[in-house]
Scaffold this motif. Structure first.
Motif, PDB file in Angstrom:
ATOM      1  N   VAL A 113      87.979  -5.359  61.920  1.00 14.51           N
ATOM      2  CA  VAL A 113      87.005  -5.970  61.010  1.00 14.51           C
ATOM      3  C   VAL A 113      87.556  -6.020  59.598  1.00 14.51           C
ATOM      4  N   TRP A 114      88.266  -4.971  59.181  1.00 15.77           N
ATOM      5  CA  TRP A 114      88.776  -4.848  57.813  1.00 15.77           C
ATOM      6  C   TRP A 114      90.300  -4.832  57.768  1.00 15.77           C
ATOM      7  N   GLY A 115      90.946  -5.211  58.841  1.00 15.69           N
ATOM      8  CA  GLY A 115      92.401  -5.194  58.885  1.00 15.69           C
ATOM      9  C   GLY A 115      92.888  -4.480  60.134  1.00 15.69           C
ATOM     10  N   SER A 116      94.162  -4.160  60.156  1.00 15.48           N
ATOM     11  CA  SER A 116      94.764  -3.613  61.369  1.00 15.48           C
ATOM     12  C   SER A 116      94.671  -2.090  61.489  1.00 15.48           C
ATOM     13  N   VAL A 117      94.312  -1.396  60.412  1.00 12.43           N
ATOM     14  CA  VAL A 117      94.231   0.054  60.472  1.00 12.43           C
ATOM     15  C   VAL A 117      92.902   0.461  61.121  1.00 12.43           C
ATOM     16  N   PRO A 118      92.955   1.156  62.255  1.00 10.91           N
ATOM     17  CA  PRO A 118      91.709   1.545  62.926  1.00 10.91           C
ATOM     18  C   PRO A 118      91.015   2.714  62.226  1.00 10.91           C
ATOM     19  N   MET A 119      89.698   2.747  62.338  1.00  9.02           N
ATOM     20  CA  MET A 119      88.943   3.902  61.891  1.00  9.02           C
ATOM     21  C   MET A 119      88.651   4.735  63.129  1.00  9.02           C
ATOM     22  N   PRO A 120      89.098   5.983  63.142  1.00 15.45           N
ATOM     23  CA  PRO A 120      88.844   6.813  64.322  1.00 15.45           C
ATOM     24  C   PRO A 120      87.368   7.203  64.404  1.00 15.45           C
ATOM     25  N   PRO A 121      86.914   7.592  65.586  1.00 17.30           N
ATOM     26  CA  PRO A 121      85.540   8.088  65.716  1.00 17.30           C
ATOM     27  C   PRO A 121      85.344   9.299  64.810  1.00 17.30           C
ATOM     28  N   GLN A 122      84.175   9.389  64.235  1.00 16.86           N
ATOM     29  CA  GLN A 122      83.878  10.495  63.328  1.00 16.86           C
ATOM     30  C   GLN A 122      83.019  11.542  64.019  1.00 16.86           C
ATOM     31  N   ASN A 123      83.220  12.786  63.652  1.00 13.01           N
ATOM     32  CA  ASN A 123      82.479  13.900  64.240  1.00 13.01           C
ATOM     33  C   ASN A 123      81.170  14.087  63.473  1.00 13.01           C
ATOM     34  N   VAL A 124      80.201  13.239  63.792  1.00 12.87           N
ATOM     35  CA  VAL A 124      78.884  13.282  63.160  1.00 12.87           C
ATOM     36  C   VAL A 124      77.818  13.135  64.247  1.00 12.87           C
ATOM     37  N   THR A 125      76.648  13.631  63.945  1.00 14.43           N
ATOM     38  CA  THR A 125      75.522  13.435  64.862  1.00 14.43           C
ATOM     39  C   THR A 125      75.014  12.001  64.715  1.00 14.43           C
ATOM     40  N   ASP A 126      74.168  11.585  65.636  1.00 14.55           N
ATOM     41  CA  ASP A 126      73.558  10.254  65.523  1.00 14.55           C
ATOM     42  C   ASP A 126      72.771  10.139  64.219  1.00 14.55           C
ATOM     43  N   ALA A 127      72.034  11.189  63.875  1.00 15.22           N
ATOM     44  CA  ALA A 127      71.230  11.175  62.644  1.00 15.22           C
ATOM     45  C   ALA A 127      72.126  11.097  61.409  1.00 15.22           C
ATOM     46  N   GLU A 128      73.231  11.838  61.416  1.00 19.74           N
ATOM     47  CA  GLU A 128      74.154  11.784  60.276  1.00 19.74           C
ATOM     48  C   GLU A 128      74.793  10.401  60.156  1.00 19.74           C
ATOM     49  N   ALA A 129      75.175   9.813  61.284  1.00 19.67           N
ATOM     50  CA  ALA A 129      75.778   8.479  61.263  1.00 19.67           C
ATOM     51  C   ALA A 129      74.803   7.463  60.675  1.00 19.67           C
ATOM     52  N   LYS A 130      73.549   7.566  61.059  1.00 19.97           N
ATOM     53  CA  LYS A 130      72.538   6.647  60.536  1.00 19.97           C
ATOM     54  C   LYS A 130      72.313   6.886  59.046  1.00 19.97           C
ATOM     55  N   GLN A 131      72.263   8.139  58.639  1.00 17.40           N
ATOM     56  CA  GLN A 131      72.085   8.476  57.231  1.00 17.40           C
ATOM     57  C   GLN A 131      73.261   7.945  56.408  1.00 17.40           C
ATOM     58  N   LEU A 132      74.480   8.110  56.909  1.00 16.25           N
ATOM     59  CA  LEU A 132      75.657   7.604  56.210  1.00 16.25           C
ATOM     60  C   LEU A 132      75.632   6.077  56.131  1.00 16.25           C
ATOM     61  N   ALA A 133      75.257   5.431  57.212  1.00 13.31           N
ATOM     62  CA  ALA A 133      75.188   3.967  57.224  1.00 13.31           C
ATOM     63  C   ALA A 133      74.168   3.468  56.211  1.00 13.31           C
ATOM     64  N   GLN A 134      73.012   4.099  56.133  1.00 13.00           N
ATOM     65  CA  GLN A 134      71.990   3.706  55.169  1.00 13.00           C
ATOM     66  C   GLN A 134      72.499   3.897  53.746  1.00 13.00           C
ATOM     67  N   TRP A 135      73.217   4.988  53.523  1.00 21.53           N
ATOM     68  CA  TRP A 135      73.766   5.235  52.188  1.00 21.53           C
ATOM     69  C   TRP A 135      74.800   4.179  51.817  1.00 21.53           C
ATOM     70  N   VAL A 136      75.727   3.904  52.746  1.00 22.67           N
ATOM     71  CA  VAL A 136      76.771   2.907  52.479  1.00 22.67           C
ATOM     72  C   VAL A 136      76.128   1.567  52.109  1.00 22.67           C
ATOM     73  N   LEU A 137      75.101   1.182  52.825  1.00 21.43           N
ATOM     74  CA  LEU A 137      74.446  -0.093  52.556  1.00 21.43           C
ATOM     75  C   LEU A 137      73.707  -0.111  51.208  1.00 21.43           C
ATOM     76  N   SER A 138      73.427   1.061  50.659  1.00 24.02           N
ATOM     77  CA  SER A 138      72.735   1.139  49.379  1.00 24.02           C
ATOM     78  C   SER A 138      73.690   1.161  48.179  1.00 24.02           C
ATOM     79  N   VAL A 139      74.965   1.290  48.435  1.00 26.00           N
ATOM     80  CA  VAL A 139      75.945   1.397  47.354  1.00 26.00           C
ATOM     81  C   VAL A 139      76.025   0.071  46.586  1.00 26.00           C
ATOM     82  N   LYS A 140      76.000   0.190  45.287  1.00 29.60           N
ATOM     83  CA  LYS A 140      76.076  -1.002  44.424  1.00 29.60           C
ATOM     84  C   LYS A 140      77.326  -0.952  43.581  1.00 29.60           C
TER      85      LYS A 140
END
Length: 98
Positions: A71-98
């Motif tokens: 999606v962002w180039g050839s470098v892969p992002m490995p799976p992260q060691n987070v819970t489902d809730a943490e992943a959702k919280q991080l995603a919501q935060w990323v989307l709020s960044v201005k």
């Protein structure tokens, strides 16, 4: 009413900070930065790319948990060691960044 609004705003500011803290705790800043591309895209660029997309939180949470590439180039992002809730919280935060 003003007092309630101030409490709500303070809570949102605290929540935003807490999510940035979670990103730091989970090592996300090793590859990402708020405004500058590192190994991965800047959070502000991710937020712009997915702004207004209905399934953005779920999509990004899945990418955080499972990893991905292409999606962002050839470098892969490995799976992260987070819970489902943490992943959702991080995603919501990323989307709020201005």
């Amino acid at each position: 009413m003003k007092k309630l609004l101030l409490v709500a705003v303070a809570g949102l500011v605290g929540l935003s900070f807490a999510n940035e803290q979670l990103a730091k705790q989970k090592g996300c800043f090793a590859c990402h930065d708020i405004k500058a591309k590192k190994v991965g895209p800047a959070y502000v660029d991710v937020a712009k790319k997915y702004a207004g997309k209905k399934d953005a939180v779920d999509y990004l949470a899945k990418k955080i948990k499972q990893g991905g590439s292409g999606v962002w180039g050839s470098v892969p992002m490995p799976p992260q060691n987070v819970t489902d809730a943490e992943a959702k919280q991080l995603a919501q935060w990323v989307l709020s960044v201005k």
